[in-house]
Design a protein around this motif. Structure first.
Motif, short mmCIF file in Angstrom:
data_model
loop_
_atom_site.label_atom_id
_atom_site.label_comp_id
_atom_site.label_asym_id
_atom_site.label_seq_id
_atom_site.Cartn_x
_atom_site.Cartn_y
_atom_site.Cartn_z
N ASP A 300 0.85 -1.19 0.00
CA ASP A 300 0.00 0.00 0.00
C ASP A 300 0.88 1.23 0.00
OD1 ASP A 300 -1.82 2.02 0.37
OD2 ASP A 300 -2.94 1.01 1.95
N ILE A 301 0.93 1.91 -1.15
CA ILE A 301 1.69 3.16 -1.27
C ILE A 301 0.77 4.31 -1.64
CG2 ILE A 301 3.81 1.93 -1.91
CD1 ILE A 301 3.26 2.80 -4.83
N SER A 302 -0.51 4.17 -1.35
CA SER A 302 -1.50 5.17 -1.75
C SER A 302 -1.29 6.50 -1.04
CB SER A 302 -2.91 4.64 -1.44
OG SER A 302 -3.06 4.40 -0.05
N GLY A 303 -1.83 7.55 -1.64
CA GLY A 303 -1.82 8.86 -1.01
C GLY A 303 -0.45 9.49 -0.89
N ASN A 304 0.40 9.30 -1.92
CA ASN A 304 1.71 9.94 -1.96
C ASN A 304 1.85 10.70 -3.28
OD1 ASN A 304 3.44 9.09 0.49
ND2 ASN A 304 2.45 7.17 -0.10
N ARG A 305 3.08 10.96 -3.70
CA ARG A 305 3.30 11.69 -4.95
C ARG A 305 4.24 10.90 -5.86
NH1 ARG A 305 4.31 15.85 -1.27
NH2 ARG A 305 6.45 16.11 -2.02
N PHE A 306 4.05 9.60 -5.92
CA PHE A 306 4.86 8.77 -6.80
C PHE A 306 4.49 9.05 -8.26
CE2 PHE A 306 5.05 5.97 -2.95
CZ PHE A 306 6.41 6.10 -2.75
N THR A 307 5.50 8.99 -9.13
CA THR A 307 5.30 9.33 -10.55
C THR A 307 5.92 8.25 -11.43
OG1 THR A 307 7.38 10.58 -10.56
CG2 THR A 307 5.37 11.81 -10.08
N GLY A 308 5.76 8.45 -12.74
CA GLY A 308 6.44 7.59 -13.71
C GLY A 308 5.58 6.47 -14.24
N TYR A 366 -4.84 -12.08 3.63
CA TYR A 366 -5.17 -10.91 2.83
C TYR A 366 -4.02 -10.58 1.88
CZ TYR A 366 -8.60 -7.21 2.30
OH TYR A 366 -9.61 -6.41 1.84
N LYS A 367 -4.34 -10.38 0.61
CA LYS A 367 -3.33 -10.00 -0.38
C LYS A 367 -3.88 -8.85 -1.19
CE LYS A 367 -1.30 -14.59 -0.41
NZ LYS A 367 -0.87 -15.78 -1.16
N THR A 368 -3.21 -7.70 -1.10
CA THR A 368 -3.75 -6.48 -1.69
C THR A 368 -2.65 -5.60 -2.24
OG1 THR A 368 -5.08 -4.50 -1.20
CG2 THR A 368 -3.73 -5.35 0.57
N ILE A 369 -2.98 -4.87 -3.31
CA ILE A 369 -2.12 -3.84 -3.88
C ILE A 369 -2.93 -2.56 -3.98
CG2 ILE A 369 -0.93 -3.05 -5.96
CD1 ILE A 369 -0.09 -5.89 -6.49
N ASP A 370 -2.42 -1.49 -3.39
CA ASP A 370 -3.08 -0.19 -3.46
C ASP A 370 -2.04 0.86 -3.82
OD1 ASP A 370 -4.55 2.14 -3.19
OD2 ASP A 370 -5.52 1.52 -1.31
N VAL A 371 -2.13 1.37 -5.05
CA VAL A 371 -1.24 2.44 -5.52
C VAL A 371 -2.05 3.70 -5.82
CG1 VAL A 371 0.44 0.79 -6.43
CG2 VAL A 371 -1.35 1.70 -7.95
N LEU A 376 0.99 8.17 -11.08
CA LEU A 376 1.51 7.15 -11.98
C LEU A 376 0.84 7.26 -13.34
CD1 LEU A 376 1.51 4.19 -9.42
CD2 LEU A 376 3.46 5.59 -10.12
N GLU A 377 1.58 6.94 -14.40
CA GLU A 377 1.05 7.12 -15.75
C GLU A 377 1.45 5.95 -16.65
OE1 GLU A 377 2.65 10.81 -17.01
OE2 GLU A 377 4.73 10.23 -16.68
N GLY A 378 1.04 6.02 -17.90
CA GLY A 378 1.34 4.95 -18.84
C GLY A 378 0.38 3.78 -18.69
N ASP A 379 0.74 2.65 -19.29
CA ASP A 379 -0.12 1.47 -19.25
C ASP A 379 -0.07 0.78 -17.89
OD1 ASP A 379 -0.76 1.87 -21.90
OD2 ASP A 379 0.73 0.44 -22.65
N ILE A 380 -1.18 0.15 -17.54
CA ILE A 380 -1.18 -0.76 -16.39
C ILE A 380 -0.38 -1.98 -16.80
CG2 ILE A 380 -2.62 -2.26 -14.96
CD1 ILE A 380 -4.85 -0.19 -15.21
N ASN A 398 -5.00 8.05 -10.51
CA ASN A 398 -3.68 8.22 -11.09
C ASN A 398 -3.84 8.80 -12.49
OD1 ASN A 398 -1.29 7.11 -9.41
ND2 ASN A 398 -2.89 5.58 -9.05
N ALA A 399 -2.84 8.58 -13.33
CA ALA A 399 -2.92 9.06 -14.72
C ALA A 399 -2.64 7.92 -15.70
CB ALA A 399 -1.93 10.21 -14.93
N PHE A 400 -3.07 6.70 -15.33
CA PHE A 400 -2.89 5.57 -16.23
C PHE A 400 -3.68 5.78 -17.52
CE2 PHE A 400 -2.03 3.28 -12.14
CZ PHE A 400 -0.74 2.86 -12.45
N THR A 401 -3.07 5.37 -18.63
CA THR A 401 -3.73 5.49 -19.93
C THR A 401 -3.68 4.13 -20.64
OG1 THR A 401 -1.63 6.22 -20.87
CG2 THR A 401 -3.19 7.95 -20.20
N GLY A 402 -4.19 4.10 -21.85
CA GLY A 402 -4.21 2.86 -22.61
C GLY A 402 -5.36 1.96 -22.21
N ARG A 403 -5.27 0.71 -22.59
CA ARG A 403 -6.35 -0.24 -22.37
C ARG A 403 -6.17 -0.98 -21.04
NH1 ARG A 403 -9.42 -1.23 -26.88
NH2 ARG A 403 -8.70 -0.18 -28.78
N ILE A 404 -7.28 -1.44 -20.50
CA ILE A 404 -7.22 -2.31 -19.33
C ILE A 404 -6.67 -3.66 -19.77
CG2 ILE A 404 -8.60 -3.49 -17.57
CD1 ILE A 404 -10.58 -1.18 -17.73
#
Length: 458
Positions: A300-308, A366-371, A376-380, A398-404
């Motif tokens: 869980d790295i939510s609520g920060n200012r990670f980029t890229g 419990y297994k979870t990912i929270d970003v 963050l940008e670009g493709d998932i 975030n700023a993810f783009t492209g297709r799921i």
């Protein structure tokens, strides 16, 4: 009733030679009423263990408790006692285990408790005790467990905490302690669990002896540290890289602080790390390098200012989330062979759009990912589809783009999926509707086409 009759009762043990009562185990509803100072209970001079936990013994704990001078174990947790802890407890010089937790005790600890030099386990959490850190506890050189959580203690911790040289578990969460966290805490060799959550600590987190800041000696760090929880304080500065010496670390939680640092990619060198929570701080910069977290289950790295941009193989080395891995609960292993309680630890997470806490045994499954709430940008990354054991995935805001990525339909254990508030486009993979356990999906505020697949749980 004679001694023979008494010794045959459930919960009562007697010395086979003398017939004297030496143990009482009358827990959970056996007793009710008030313990009077003249109670016959306090005339059991040979008593070594008294466990009356979770009975309704409301009232003041009488001074007569100090008459039981051979007591080794005294457990009075959850008995609705109130008032001050009697100073006569200091007379129990043979005491090794003291549990007064989950009552309504008030005031400060009596100074006489500093006489309990055989005490190994002290549990006084979940009361209304107040004052500064009880300095007399530093005299208890045999202490291995100290649980002071959920009281009204305040002020700074003493700088010489390393005097408690046998301490294994130290829990002071839910108080009002302030100032900096003393570095001496991390210089206690056997320390395994440190929980400082929900206090008012500030300043940088410094580990070990910093008298020679140019070279932090490896041996000055608690190498056995398994759980470090400093969430919900006001800590600032950087995450100390000396944590890399804590090679047994399984849980690291620094949520809701003011830590200002780049992503700690060096954490990948901690082979046992299972739970990493950096949420709601001031972390910044890219996290683009692929990481190999073999045992990580909560990220869980939510609520920060990670980029890229996250590379397509970003999640390819996350073994514990990609297959069924038999992970021993760190609480169970930590105290194996000891009588320490595995009290209910918790970490705040977001699931199905709501904040929740994962408590106790939930850590093992419990297994979870929270970003979410980063930049963050670009493709998932397509490699997200490798994490077949994932239960919660939140990449919203975030700023993810492209297709799921269609590979998301491989996440057969997924229960909650949030991709909202991004710039995603194209079709929502229809196979997501076949995920048996998926109970909540959010794709809002994107540029997606077609309706949301209707899942079996929706």
């Amino acid at each position: 009733m004679n001694n023979t009759d008494c010794c045959s009762l459930d919960g009562i043990s007697c010395d086979p030679k003398t017939g004297k009562v030496i143990e009482l185990h009358l827990v959970v509803g056996f007793l009710s009423g008030t313990l009077r100072s003249n109670s016959s209970l306090f005339r059991l001079q040979h008593l070594q263990t008294m466990d009356l936990g979770f009975n309704n013994l409301s009232g003041i704990l009488p001074d007569s408790i100090g008459n039981l001078k051979h007591l080794r174990v005294l457990s009075l947790g959850g008995c609705n006692f109130f008032g001050k802890i009697p100073p006569s407890l200091g007379n129990l010089s043979y005491l090794t285990d003291l549990d007064l937790s989950d009552n309504e005790f008030t005031g400060e600890l009596p100074d006489s408790m500093g006489n309990l030099n055989r005490l190994k386990e002290l549990q006084i959490g979940l009361n209304k005790l107040s004052g500064n850190f009880p300095l007399m506890l530093l005299n208890l050189s045999s202490l291995t467990l100290a649980d002071l959580r959920s009281n009204q203690f305040e002020g700074m911790l003493p700088s010489n905490m390393s005097r408690l040289s046998k301490l294994v578990s130290f829990t002071i969460s839910g108080n009002s302690f302030s100032g900096t966290v003393p570095s001496s805490l991390f210089m206690i060799p056997p320390l395994i669990e440190l929980d400082l959550t929900k206090n008012d600590f500030s300043g940088p987190l410094v580990l070990g002896n910093m008298s020679s800041p140019s070279k932090l000696a490896k041996e000055s760090i608690s190498a056995h540290l398994t759980s470090l929880d400093v969430g919900r304080n006001r800590l600032s500065g950087k995450l100390p890289k000396s944590l890399i010496n804590c090679t047994q670390l399984e849980l690291l939680n620094v949520e809701d602080n003011r830590i200002n640092d780049t992503f700690p990619s060096w954490l990948r060198f901690l082979p046992e790390l299972q739970i990493l929570v950096l949420r709601s701080n001031e972390f910044y910069g890219p996290i683009s390098s692929p990481l190999s977290f073999l045992k990580l289950r909560i990220f869980d790295i939510s609520g920060n200012r990670f980029t890229g941009v996250l590379p397509s193989d970003y999640f390819s080395g996350w073994s514990a989330m990609s297959s069924v891995v038999d992970i021993v609960d760190y609480d169970q292993r930590m105290f194996r062979g000891a009588s320490y309680p595995t009290y209910q630890k918790s970490v705040g997470l977001t699931n199905k759009g709501s904040n929740m806490e994962v408590v106790g045994r939930g850590f093992t499954i419990y297994k979870t990912i929270d970003v979410s709430e980063n930049r963050l940008e670009g493709d998932i990354p397509e490699s997200i589809g490798l994490l077949k054991e994932l239960i919660v995935l939140n990449m919203s805001h975030n700023a993810f783009t492209g297709r799921i990525p269609p590979s998301l339909s491989n996440l057969t254990n997924l229960q909650s999926l949030d991709l909202s508030q991004n710039g995603l486009s194209g079709q929502i993979p229809p196979d997501l509707g076949k995920l048996t356990f998926l109970a909540w999906m959010n794709f809002s505020y994107n540029k997606l086409e077609d309706p949301i697949p209707r899942g079996t749980q929706i």
